[in-house]
Design an enzyme around this catalytic site. Sequence first.
Site, mmCIF file in Angstrom:
data_model
loop_
_atom_site.group_PDB
_atom_site.id
_atom_site.type_symbol
_atom_site.label_atom_id
_atom_site.label_comp_id
_atom_site.label_asym_id
_atom_site.label_seq_id
_atom_site.Cartn_x
_atom_site.Cartn_y
_atom_site.Cartn_z
ATOM 1 N N ALA A 183 -3.952 7.729 -4.887
ATOM 2 C CA ALA A 183 -2.574 7.267 -5.047
ATOM 3 C C ALA A 183 -2.660 5.777 -5.366
ATOM 4 C CB ALA A 183 -1.781 7.524 -3.768
ATOM 5 N N GLY A 212 0.835 -1.210 0.000
ATOM 6 C CA GLY A 212 0.000 0.000 0.000
ATOM 7 C C GLY A 212 0.856 1.240 0.000
ATOM 8 N N ASN A 213 0.298 2.364 0.339
ATOM 9 C CA ASN A 213 1.084 3.595 0.435
ATOM 10 C C ASN A 213 0.487 4.502 1.504
ATOM 11 O OD1 ASN A 213 -0.820 5.576 -0.866
ATOM 12 N ND2 ASN A 213 -0.608 4.072 -2.521
ATOM 13 N N HIS A 214 1.156 5.615 1.761
ATOM 14 C CA HIS A 214 0.789 6.472 2.899
ATOM 15 C C HIS A 214 -0.306 7.483 2.601
ATOM 16 C CE1 HIS A 214 3.771 4.921 5.563
ATOM 17 N NE2 HIS A 214 4.764 5.200 4.727
ATOM 18 N N SER A 215 -0.962 7.408 1.459
ATOM 19 C CA SER A 215 -2.001 8.409 1.149
ATOM 20 C C SER A 215 -3.091 8.391 2.220
ATOM 21 C CB SER A 215 -2.608 8.097 -0.221
ATOM 22 O OG SER A 215 -3.793 8.841 -0.373
#
Length: 400
Positions: A278, A211-214
């Site tokens: 994102a 995943g990502n930090h969005s």
Amino acid sequence: MGMLEGKRILLGVCGSIAAYKSAYIVREFVKRGAEVQVILTPSALRFVTPLTLGTLSKHPVLSDLVADEQRGVWNNHVDLGNGADLFLIAPASAHTLAKMAGGEADNLLLTTYLSATCPVFFAPAMDLDMHAHPANAENIARLEERGHLHIPSESGELASGLSGTGRMADPEHIADYVEAYFTEKAPLRGKSVVVTAGPTYEAIDPVRFIGNHSSGKMGYALAKAFAEAGARVTLVSGPVSLPAPGGIRRISVTSAQEMYRETLPLFRESDIGVAAAAVADYRPAEPASTKMKKKDANLSIEMEPTEDILKSMGAEKKSGQLLVGFALETDNAEANARGKLVAKNCDMIVLNSLADQGAGFGHDTNKITLMTGNKTVHSELKTKEEAASDIVAFLVTEFL
Ligand code: CTP
């Protein structure tokens, strides 16, 4: 969607016979989809009960500056005033109008008034001679000069038995008045918008993902800004911890593929598409069906590209549709962003440069550059809400 759908309205009620009509005002706003928080002045408590207004508004009614003396809890007038889309004082008594004009702050309604950053409306209610008295007329004029909106009293039979001007405007007229205000402010009325927001999670196995930090904050702020401009908004959101904004339809998804499957059909029916999500560019090619066990060797996971949602929207874009993409860049920011504008057939790109302090992921602020085919506009560091309003305003002036 009605213009009042999801709007947060603070209703301040003063001590006046017309206070009984505040129940009808609350009912009218709730019927039109607004959230209503009622504040009573101490003298209003003698005319209407919190139980009536609390039940109709579905929120506890506030009256005291202090919520719980024993435990030292106060009713935060600053949050009340800042969190609302509009503060309506109805009925507004001559006394409260005088105190508002003079900046007095000896009850919760007045402290909230002084803290309010939202538009203020007032609907006076009083006897005809009080209404006509120069002191009252001067107070009303001062409030109008401050930019507050006066919903004029109507003429008719008054509680005193006299007849003339002073009666509070009819609750339905008050609601129409407020609704008309939001409608005028609504350049995107009748338009539909789909906004993607948040991160995507790509499964490695049933318990792990990439995943990502969005945080989704920028996309959510945009969805709200579009709704405030009168558009009908659908938010296709990856996993975030934000509540669904009022008046907006939210579809929750997890992976890039789900986001793609939900967004494309919606875009075909929309006037405007906005890709603020994102989205992961790659996903594990073959996610394991059971939890992967630890081994003593290095691990590589084969990845395959995900669907490029924005690019697919760009490929399908018809004339009259608008498409807005985002670009997050670390170097050669403007050239890369302009490349994306062309490659993904967008009308506008919102560029976030990670080089700027306080901008981008996890922050409440953003420093954006807006780019169209022939324009580049740099902006200062702003809250994501302000940046969102700027993006919508820019889109409206450039394209609509
Ligand atoms: N985007 C998308 N679907 C993807 C990847 C990106 O819709 N699979 C959208 C984003 O929502 C954003 C824009 O494309 O509006 C730009 O995303 P970005 O990741 O910066 O661009 P990429 O094309 O993935 O290029 P790169 O990662 O190489 O910079």
